[in-house]
Design a protein around this motif. Structure first.
Motif, PDB file in Angstrom:
ATOM      1  N   ALA A  70       9.506 -13.040   2.741  1.00  0.00           N
ATOM      2  CA  ALA A  70      10.759 -12.831   2.017  1.00  0.00           C
ATOM      3  C   ALA A  70      10.801 -13.643   0.729  1.00  0.00           C
ATOM      4  O   ALA A  70      11.227 -13.146  -0.321  1.00  0.00           O
ATOM      5  CB  ALA A  70      11.941 -13.194   2.914  1.00  0.00           C
ATOM      6  N   LEU A  71      10.341 -14.892   0.800  1.00  0.00           N
ATOM      7  CA  LEU A  71      10.400 -15.745  -0.388  1.00  0.00           C
ATOM      8  C   LEU A  71       9.476 -15.227  -1.482  1.00  0.00           C
ATOM      9  O   LEU A  71       9.856 -15.176  -2.659  1.00  0.00           O
ATOM     10  CB  LEU A  71      10.036 -17.186  -0.021  1.00  0.00           C
ATOM     11  N   SER A  72       8.286 -14.818  -1.104  1.00  0.00           N
ATOM     12  CA  SER A  72       7.340 -14.296  -2.084  1.00  0.00           C
ATOM     13  C   SER A  72       7.890 -13.046  -2.776  1.00  0.00           C
ATOM     14  O   SER A  72       7.870 -12.926  -4.009  1.00  0.00           O
ATOM     15  CB  SER A  72       6.006 -13.980  -1.399  1.00  0.00           C
ATOM     16  N   ALA A  73       8.411 -12.106  -1.975  1.00  0.00           N
ATOM     17  CA  ALA A  73       8.924 -10.855  -2.542  1.00  0.00           C
ATOM     18  C   ALA A  73      10.180 -11.085  -3.373  1.00  0.00           C
ATOM     19  O   ALA A  73      10.315 -10.558  -4.487  1.00  0.00           O
ATOM     20  CB  ALA A  73       9.204  -9.861  -1.423  1.00  0.00           C
ATOM     21  N   CYS A  74      11.119 -11.859  -2.830  1.00  0.00           N
ATOM     22  CA  CYS A  74      12.396 -12.062  -3.524  1.00  0.00           C
ATOM     23  C   CYS A  74      12.211 -12.869  -4.808  1.00  0.00           C
ATOM     24  O   CYS A  74      12.872 -12.612  -5.815  1.00  0.00           O
ATOM     25  CB  CYS A  74      13.402 -12.747  -2.606  1.00  0.00           C
ATOM     26  N   ASN A 122      12.168 -12.813 -10.625  1.00  0.00           N
ATOM     27  CA  ASN A 122      11.511 -13.037 -11.912  1.00  0.00           C
ATOM     28  C   ASN A 122      11.430 -11.779 -12.750  1.00  0.00           C
ATOM     29  O   ASN A 122      11.282 -11.834 -13.976  1.00  0.00           O
ATOM     30  CB  ASN A 122      10.103 -13.610 -11.687  1.00  0.00           C
ATOM     31  N   GLN A 123      11.555 -10.624 -12.065  1.00  0.00           N
ATOM     32  CA  GLN A 123      11.566  -9.342 -12.781  1.00  0.00           C
ATOM     33  C   GLN A 123      12.992  -8.925 -13.146  1.00  0.00           C
ATOM     34  O   GLN A 123      13.221  -7.812 -13.594  1.00  0.00           O
ATOM     35  CB  GLN A 123      10.913  -8.262 -11.910  1.00  0.00           C
ATOM     36  N   HIS A 124      13.938  -9.849 -12.931  1.00  0.00           N
ATOM     37  CA  HIS A 124      15.353  -9.612 -13.265  1.00  0.00           C
ATOM     38  C   HIS A 124      15.913  -8.396 -12.534  1.00  0.00           C
ATOM     39  O   HIS A 124      16.509  -7.498 -13.126  1.00  0.00           O
ATOM     40  CB  HIS A 124      15.522  -9.433 -14.780  1.00  0.00           C
ATOM     41  N   GLY A 148      18.384  -8.230 -10.490  1.00  0.00           N
ATOM     42  CA  GLY A 148      19.834  -8.147 -10.401  1.00  0.00           C
ATOM     43  C   GLY A 148      20.473  -9.064  -9.379  1.00  0.00           C
ATOM     44  O   GLY A 148      19.804  -9.881  -8.731  1.00  0.00           O
ATOM     45  N   GLY A 149      21.815  -8.916  -9.225  1.00  0.00           N
ATOM     46  CA  GLY A 149      22.596  -9.817  -8.382  1.00  0.00           C
ATOM     47  C   GLY A 149      22.221  -9.792  -6.920  1.00  0.00           C
ATOM     48  O   GLY A 149      22.203 -10.835  -6.258  1.00  0.00           O
ATOM     49  N   ARG A 150      21.924  -8.613  -6.368  1.00  0.00           N
ATOM     50  CA  ARG A 150      21.582  -8.537  -4.954  1.00  0.00           C
ATOM     51  C   ARG A 150      20.297  -9.305  -4.661  1.00  0.00           C
ATOM     52  O   ARG A 150      20.206 -10.052  -3.685  1.00  0.00           O
ATOM     53  CB  ARG A 150      21.433  -7.085  -4.505  1.00  0.00           C
ATOM     54  N   THR A 151      19.306  -9.128  -5.512  1.00  0.00           N
ATOM     55  CA  THR A 151      18.049  -9.837  -5.317  1.00  0.00           C
ATOM     56  C   THR A 151      18.250 -11.345  -5.451  1.00  0.00           C
ATOM     57  O   THR A 151      17.687 -12.133  -4.673  1.00  0.00           O
ATOM     58  CB  THR A 151      16.994  -9.357  -6.331  1.00  0.00           C
ATOM     59  N   ALA A 152      19.058 -11.760  -6.426  1.00  0.00           N
ATOM     60  CA  ALA A 152      19.335 -13.191  -6.596  1.00  0.00           C
ATOM     61  C   ALA A 152      20.012 -13.745  -5.353  1.00  0.00           C
ATOM     62  O   ALA A 152      19.668 -14.835  -4.871  1.00  0.00           O
ATOM     63  CB  ALA A 152      20.203 -13.414  -7.832  1.00  0.00           C
ATOM     64  N   PHE A 153      20.969 -13.001  -4.806  1.00  0.00           N
ATOM     65  CA  PHE A 153      21.636 -13.448  -3.585  1.00  0.00           C
ATOM     66  C   PHE A 153      20.648 -13.580  -2.439  1.00  0.00           C
ATOM     67  O   PHE A 153      20.655 -14.563  -1.687  1.00  0.00           O
ATOM     68  CB  PHE A 153      22.757 -12.478  -3.189  1.00  0.00           C
ATOM     69  N   GLN A 154      19.775 -12.592  -2.294  1.00  0.00           N
ATOM     70  CA  GLN A 154      18.811 -12.614  -1.191  1.00  0.00           C
ATOM     71  C   GLN A 154      17.806 -13.753  -1.355  1.00  0.00           C
ATOM     72  O   GLN A 154      17.420 -14.405  -0.378  1.00  0.00           O
ATOM     73  CB  GLN A 154      18.130 -11.253  -1.077  1.00  0.00           C
ATOM     74  N   ALA A 206       0.832  -1.202   0.000  1.00  0.00           N
ATOM     75  CA  ALA A 206       0.000   0.000   0.000  1.00  0.00           C
ATOM     76  C   ALA A 206       0.865   1.250   0.000  1.00  0.00           C
ATOM     77  O   ALA A 206       0.428   2.317  -0.401  1.00  0.00           O
ATOM     78  CB  ALA A 206      -0.929   0.001   1.206  1.00  0.00           C
ATOM     79  N   ALA A 207       2.092   1.105   0.473  1.00  0.00           N
ATOM     80  CA  ALA A 207       3.019   2.240   0.493  1.00  0.00           C
ATOM     81  C   ALA A 207       3.852   2.278  -0.781  1.00  0.00           C
ATOM     82  O   ALA A 207       4.868   2.958  -0.848  1.00  0.00           O
ATOM     83  CB  ALA A 207       3.930   2.142   1.708  1.00  0.00           C
ATOM     84  N   ASP A 208       3.420   1.497  -1.780  1.00  0.00           N
ATOM     85  CA  ASP A 208       4.062   1.499  -3.093  1.00  0.00           C
ATOM     86  C   ASP A 208       5.496   0.974  -3.077  1.00  0.00           C
ATOM     87  O   ASP A 208       6.327   1.418  -3.872  1.00  0.00           O
ATOM     88  CB  ASP A 208       4.036   2.910  -3.712  1.00  0.00           C
ATOM     89  N   LEU A 209       5.780   0.050  -2.186  1.00  0.00           N
ATOM     90  CA  LEU A 209       7.081  -0.606  -2.230  1.00  0.00           C
ATOM     91  C   LEU A 209       7.062  -1.664  -3.320  1.00  0.00           C
ATOM     92  O   LEU A 209       6.100  -2.424  -3.456  1.00  0.00           O
ATOM     93  CB  LEU A 209       7.398  -1.267  -0.890  1.00  0.00           C
ATOM     94  N   SER A 210       8.141  -1.741  -4.083  1.00  0.00           N
ATOM     95  CA  SER A 210       8.245  -2.767  -5.116  1.00  0.00           C
ATOM     96  C   SER A 210       8.619  -4.097  -4.474  1.00  0.00           C
ATOM     97  O   SER A 210       9.020  -4.161  -3.302  1.00  0.00           O
ATOM     98  CB  SER A 210       9.315  -2.376  -6.132  1.00  0.00           C
ATOM     99  N   ALA A 211       8.508  -5.171  -5.253  1.00  0.00           N
ATOM    100  CA  ALA A 211       8.919  -6.483  -4.757  1.00  0.00           C
ATOM    101  C   ALA A 211      10.401  -6.461  -4.388  1.00  0.00           C
ATOM    102  O   ALA A 211      10.807  -7.051  -3.381  1.00  0.00           O
ATOM    103  CB  ALA A 211       8.643  -7.548  -5.816  1.00  0.00           C
TER     104      ALA A 211
END
Length: 286
Positions: A73-77, A82-84, A86-92, A35-40
Motif C-alpha cells: 500500500a505504501l509503495s503504490a500510494c 507523487n503523480q498528483h 488527488g485528494g483520495r490518494t493523499a488521504f489513503q 501485469a494487469a495494467d493497474l496504475s499506482a
C-alpha cells in the motif's frame, strides 16, 4: 432525569488514529497486478480504501486498518501521490503512513487531502486541529465534510452545537445533526439526541420522544442508552411504567459489563410486589 449518561467525545475515524506498533518498511515491488495494467492509483485504491470513505473507488472492497499491507500500500500510494493523483490518494497515503507509525508525515499529508476537499480527510484533520485548541477551524472543516455527506462529520457537528465548541451552543441544530447521523445508522448519535430531549436544557424536555431514541440506540447496542431506558421504564418517565421490562434492559446492559446496571438488576430482582409479579407475565423488553 437522575443518573443520565451522556457521550461528549468527538468521533475519530479509528482507521487514522488507532495506536499501532511501528513496523519495518521493506522496499518491495508492486504485486503482479501491474501485469494487469493497474496504475499506482488503482493499486492504492485496492490496498488502502477505507470503509468510512464515501469517495473511495467502489471497484474495490474497503480494507480494514488491521488488514493494511503496508509494503504494498505504501509503495503504490506514495507513487500515486507523487503523480498528483488527488485528494483520495493523499488521504489513503496518510492512512497507510499512520498505520506505519509515521505520524508527522501522515498528519501533513492528511492536511493536504483536506485542502483538496476530501470529506473524510477533512473530518479527521478537524479532530487534529481541535486537539490543538483551534475549535473554530475544527468546526468549519466538519461543516464542509458534513455538507459532502460525511456521517462522522455530521455527528461531530451535533457535538459542537450541543457543547458550544467552535460555535454557539444551539440545541435545535444539535438535534438536527444528531438526527442525520442517526438516520445513517449511528447508535451513539441516537443516544445523544435522546439525552438532549431527556434533559430539557437546550430544548424543551420531551421524555416520550427521548424514550423512542433511547430504544433505537438500545437496538444498536448502546449500553448507556440501555441504562437510561431502564431508568425511564422503572419510573414511568416518558413511557408506561414496566418493572419487568426495566429489569430486562438492565440485564442487557449488565451482560455488557455495566456495573450500575448490575446493581439495578439486583435491586429490581429483589422486588416481590404484586405489580412486578403480574407484569412479569405480560411484558417483555423489545
Amino acid at each position: 432525569m437522575e443518573n443520565q449518561r451522556k457521550t461528549g467525545i468527538r468521533i475519530v475515524n479509528a482507521v487514522l488514529l488507532a495506536i499501532v506498533s511501528v513496523v519495518a518498511l521493506a522496499a518491495i515491488a508492486l504485486p503482479s497486478a501491474r501485469a494487469a495494467d493497474l496504475s499506482a492509483a488503482d493499486i492504492c485504491d485496492r490496498e488502502a480504501g477505507s470503509i468510512f470513505d464515501l469517495q473511495r473507488n467502489q471497484a474495490y472492497p474497503a480494507v480494514a486498518t488491521e488488514d493494511l499491507k503496508i509494503g504494498i500500500a505504501l509503495s503504490a500510494c506514495r507513487e500515486a501521490y507523487n503523480q498528483h493523483a488527488g485528494g483520495r490518494t493523499a488521504f489513503q497515503l496518510a492512512r497507510v503512513l499512520d498505520k506505519a507509525g509515521q505520524k508527522t508525515q501522515s498528519h501533513h499529508i492528511l492536511g493536504e487531502a483536506a485542502d483538496h476537499g476530501h470529506a473524510l480527510a477533512m473530518t479527521n484533520y478537524a479532530v487534529l486541529v481541535g486537539e490543538q485548541g483551534d475549535t473554530k477551524t475544527e468546526f468549519a472543516l466538519n461543516q464542509k465534510a458534513a455538507a459532502a455527506g460525511n456521517i462522522l462529520a455530521a455527528y461531530n457537528l451535533g457535538v459542537a452545537y450541543r457543547d458550544g465548541m467552535g460555535t454557539a451552543a444551539n440545541g435545535r441544530l444539535a438535534i438536527e445533526w444528531f438526527e442525520r447521523a442517526t438516520l445513517a445508522g449511528d447508535g451513539v448519535a441516537a443516544f445523544n439526541l435522546a439525552v438532549i430531549l431527556d434533559e430539557g436544557k437546550l430544548v424543551p424536555e420531551d421524555n416520550t420522544k427521548a424514550a423512542r431514541f433511547y430504544r433505537l440506540a438500545v437496538e444498536r447496542g448502546n449500553v448507556d442508552a440501555m441504562v437510561n431506558l431502564g431508568l425511564m421504564l422503572e419510573t414511568g418517565e416518558g413511557v408506561v411504567r414496566d418493572l419487568p421490562a426495566a429489569r430486562a434492559v438492565f440485564r442487557k446492559a449488565a451482560a455488557e459489563g455495566d456495573a450500575y446496571a448490575e446493581r439495578k438488576v439486583a435491586e429490581l430482582s429483589g422486588a416481590s410486589d404484586f405489580e412486578t409479579a403480574m407484569l412479569d407475565k405480560t411484558s417483555r423488553i423489545k
